[in-house]
Design a protein around this motif. Structure first.
Motif, short mmCIF file in Angstrom:
data_model
loop_
_atom_site.label_atom_id
_atom_site.label_comp_id
_atom_site.label_asym_id
_atom_site.label_seq_id
_atom_site.Cartn_x
_atom_site.Cartn_y
_atom_site.Cartn_z
N ASP A 203 -21.88 12.99 -57.40
CA ASP A 203 -22.77 13.11 -56.25
C ASP A 203 -22.42 12.13 -55.12
OD1 ASP A 203 -24.32 15.21 -57.09
OD2 ASP A 203 -25.76 13.96 -58.14
N LEU A 204 -21.59 11.14 -55.42
CA LEU A 204 -21.17 10.20 -54.39
C LEU A 204 -19.81 10.56 -53.80
CD1 LEU A 204 -22.10 6.63 -55.69
CD2 LEU A 204 -23.06 7.83 -53.73
N GLU A 205 -19.04 11.33 -54.55
CA GLU A 205 -17.65 11.59 -54.19
C GLU A 205 -17.50 12.17 -52.79
OE1 GLU A 205 -13.73 13.82 -56.09
OE2 GLU A 205 -15.63 13.79 -57.17
N ARG B 14 -18.91 -2.90 -61.76
CA ARG B 14 -18.08 -3.28 -60.63
C ARG B 14 -17.98 -2.07 -59.69
NH1 ARG B 14 -15.39 -8.04 -61.74
NH2 ARG B 14 -13.92 -7.66 -60.04
N LYS B 15 -17.49 -2.30 -58.48
CA LYS B 15 -17.44 -1.21 -57.49
C LYS B 15 -16.66 0.00 -57.99
CE LYS B 15 -17.74 -4.29 -53.48
NZ LYS B 15 -17.61 -5.57 -54.23
N GLU B 16 -15.58 -0.25 -58.73
CA GLU B 16 -14.76 0.86 -59.20
C GLU B 16 -15.49 1.76 -60.19
OE1 GLU B 16 -13.04 -2.99 -61.09
OE2 GLU B 16 -13.86 -2.33 -59.16
N ASN B 17 -16.57 1.27 -60.79
CA ASN B 17 -17.34 2.10 -61.72
C ASN B 17 -18.03 3.27 -61.01
OD1 ASN B 17 -18.02 -0.94 -63.26
ND2 ASN B 17 -17.08 0.73 -64.39
N ASN C 158 -19.98 12.18 -50.45
CA ASN C 158 -20.95 11.61 -49.50
C ASN C 158 -20.20 10.87 -48.39
OD1 ASN C 158 -22.95 9.78 -48.28
ND2 ASN C 158 -24.27 10.46 -49.94
N PRO C 159 -20.44 11.21 -47.13
CA PRO C 159 -19.68 10.58 -46.04
C PRO C 159 -19.89 9.08 -45.90
CG PRO C 159 -21.51 11.89 -45.18
CD PRO C 159 -21.39 12.21 -46.63
N ILE C 160 -21.02 8.57 -46.39
CA ILE C 160 -21.24 7.12 -46.31
C ILE C 160 -21.18 6.50 -47.72
CG2 ILE C 160 -22.54 7.17 -44.16
CD1 ILE C 160 -25.10 6.89 -45.84
N ARG C 161 -20.35 7.08 -48.56
CA ARG C 161 -20.20 6.61 -49.93
C ARG C 161 -19.92 5.11 -49.99
NH1 ARG C 161 -16.25 4.96 -52.90
NH2 ARG C 161 -16.23 5.24 -55.17
N SER C 162 -19.00 4.65 -49.15
CA SER C 162 -18.61 3.23 -49.20
C SER C 162 -19.78 2.32 -48.88
CB SER C 162 -17.46 2.96 -48.23
OG SER C 162 -17.85 3.23 -46.89
N LYS C 163 -20.64 2.74 -47.96
CA LYS C 163 -21.80 1.92 -47.60
C LYS C 163 -22.85 1.92 -48.71
CE LYS C 163 -21.67 1.65 -42.59
NZ LYS C 163 -20.22 1.77 -42.54
N ILE C 164 -23.01 3.05 -49.39
CA ILE C 164 -23.95 3.12 -50.50
C ILE C 164 -23.51 2.21 -51.64
CG2 ILE C 164 -24.92 4.63 -52.28
CD1 ILE C 164 -24.75 6.93 -50.25
N VAL C 165 -22.23 2.29 -52.00
CA VAL C 165 -21.71 1.45 -53.07
C VAL C 165 -21.80 -0.02 -52.68
CG1 VAL C 165 -19.66 0.85 -54.41
CG2 VAL C 165 -20.19 3.26 -53.95
N HIS D 66 -33.65 8.27 -51.52
CA HIS D 66 -33.81 8.73 -52.89
C HIS D 66 -32.46 8.64 -53.58
CE1 HIS D 66 -32.03 12.57 -51.56
NE2 HIS D 66 -32.80 12.43 -50.51
N VAL D 67 -32.49 8.61 -54.89
CA VAL D 67 -31.28 8.47 -55.68
C VAL D 67 -31.08 9.73 -56.51
CG1 VAL D 67 -30.10 7.13 -57.46
CG2 VAL D 67 -31.56 5.98 -55.82
N ARG D 68 -29.91 10.34 -56.40
CA ARG D 68 -29.64 11.54 -57.18
C ARG D 68 -28.50 11.34 -58.17
NH1 ARG D 68 -28.94 16.78 -53.68
NH2 ARG D 68 -27.27 15.53 -52.82
N PHE D 69 -27.55 10.44 -57.85
CA PHE D 69 -26.38 10.36 -58.71
C PHE D 69 -26.75 9.88 -60.11
CE2 PHE D 69 -26.39 6.26 -56.51
CZ PHE D 69 -26.21 5.36 -57.54
N LEU D 70 -26.13 10.50 -61.10
CA LEU D 70 -26.39 10.24 -62.51
C LEU D 70 -27.82 10.57 -62.92
CD1 LEU D 70 -24.52 6.88 -63.28
CD2 LEU D 70 -23.81 9.20 -63.79
N ASN D 71 -28.52 11.36 -62.10
CA ASN D 71 -29.90 11.72 -62.39
C ASN D 71 -30.78 10.50 -62.62
OD1 ASN D 71 -29.49 14.54 -62.31
ND2 ASN D 71 -28.56 14.43 -64.35
N MET D 72 -30.52 9.44 -61.88
CA MET D 72 -31.29 8.21 -62.05
C MET D 72 -32.72 8.43 -61.61
SD MET D 72 -28.65 5.34 -60.70
CE MET D 72 -27.07 5.09 -61.48
N GLU D 73 -33.63 7.94 -62.39
CA GLU D 73 -35.04 8.00 -62.04
C GLU D 73 -35.40 6.75 -61.24
OE1 GLU D 73 -35.80 11.62 -63.73
OE2 GLU D 73 -37.25 10.34 -62.71
N THR D 74 -36.23 6.92 -60.24
CA THR D 74 -36.70 5.74 -59.53
C THR D 74 -37.71 5.01 -60.39
OG1 THR D 74 -38.36 7.12 -58.47
CG2 THR D 74 -36.36 6.68 -57.22
#
Length: 209
Positions: A47-49, A38-41, A51-58, A196-204
């Motif tokens: 790495d998102l905390e 869910r969004k709250e997760n 980020n100025p466009i955090r809400s749009k990414i989520v 690109h995705v960096r949060f949680l070290n996610m691999e593409t």
């Protein structure tokens, strides 16, 4: 909907079991070992905390357009299959792809980005929507005032109009950027360096629908 094009079927074959397992571990970490996210997760992702466009990414993770579940609206939660669908937009262009696959993946990346701007899902990025994104991006810069951010957005929109429409009449109004316009604006720009995705070290992952 019928069978997917051959280019899509070939692209999905590039997924390895190791990549899926790694993404599943990231999914479980993010969900707290629950079957859905869910969004709250996303609230405690470092790495998102900031980020100025955090809400749009989520929001993009729950956008039905990106989940291929409709033309508008947001999902309340997503499962692992949905998570893979979203992560597929961030896959790198693979050297084994043919030109058709490369163009397909590039177009899907740009469609995902377009949806982040087009917040009301009407198929057009209006000046107000573009202003909101620019203001959010520049919100962390104490040297740029809100009015300056709006001026930057207005100038960029005028440039977009000149690229997509050409010479406009004095009384002509540019209603906003369509997806076709968006493709023109991004022509020749390396989308790989922008998504690109960096949060949680996610691999593409090597997946493109």
């Amino acid at each position: 909907m019928g069978s997917p094009p051959a280019a899509l079927q070939a692209a999905t074959m590039l997924i390895s079991s190791d990549q899926i397992e790694q993404l599943h571990r990231r999914f479980k970490q993010l969900s707290g070992d629950q079957p859905t996210i869910r969004k709250e997760n996303f609230n405690n992702v470092p790495d998102l905390e900031l980020n100025p466009i955090r809400s749009k990414i989520v929001r993009a993770f729950f956008d039905n357009r990106n989940l291929r579940k409709g033309s508008s609206g947001l999902a309340d939660e997503i499962n692992f299959e949905d998570f893979l669908t979203i992560m597929s937009y961030f896959r790198p262009i693979d050297t084994t792809m043919d030109e058709e696959q490369v163009q397909l993946c590039r177009k899907e990346k740009l469609r995902f980005l377009f949806h982040m701007y087009d917040s009301d899902s009407d198929g057009r990025i209006t000046l107000e929507e573009y202003r909101n994104v620019v203001e959010e991006l520049l919100s962390g810069n104490p040297h740029i005032e809100k009015e300056s951010a709006r001026s930057i957005a207005d100038g960029a929109m005028m440039e977009a109009a000149s690229v997509c429409v050409g010479q406009m009449e004095p009384d002509q109004v540019y209603e906003g950027i369509t997806f076709d316009d968006f493709l023109k604006i991004w022509q020749g720009i390396d989308i790989e360096t922008k998504m690109h995705v960096r949060f949680l070290n996610m691999e593409t992952i090597a997946l493109c629908h």
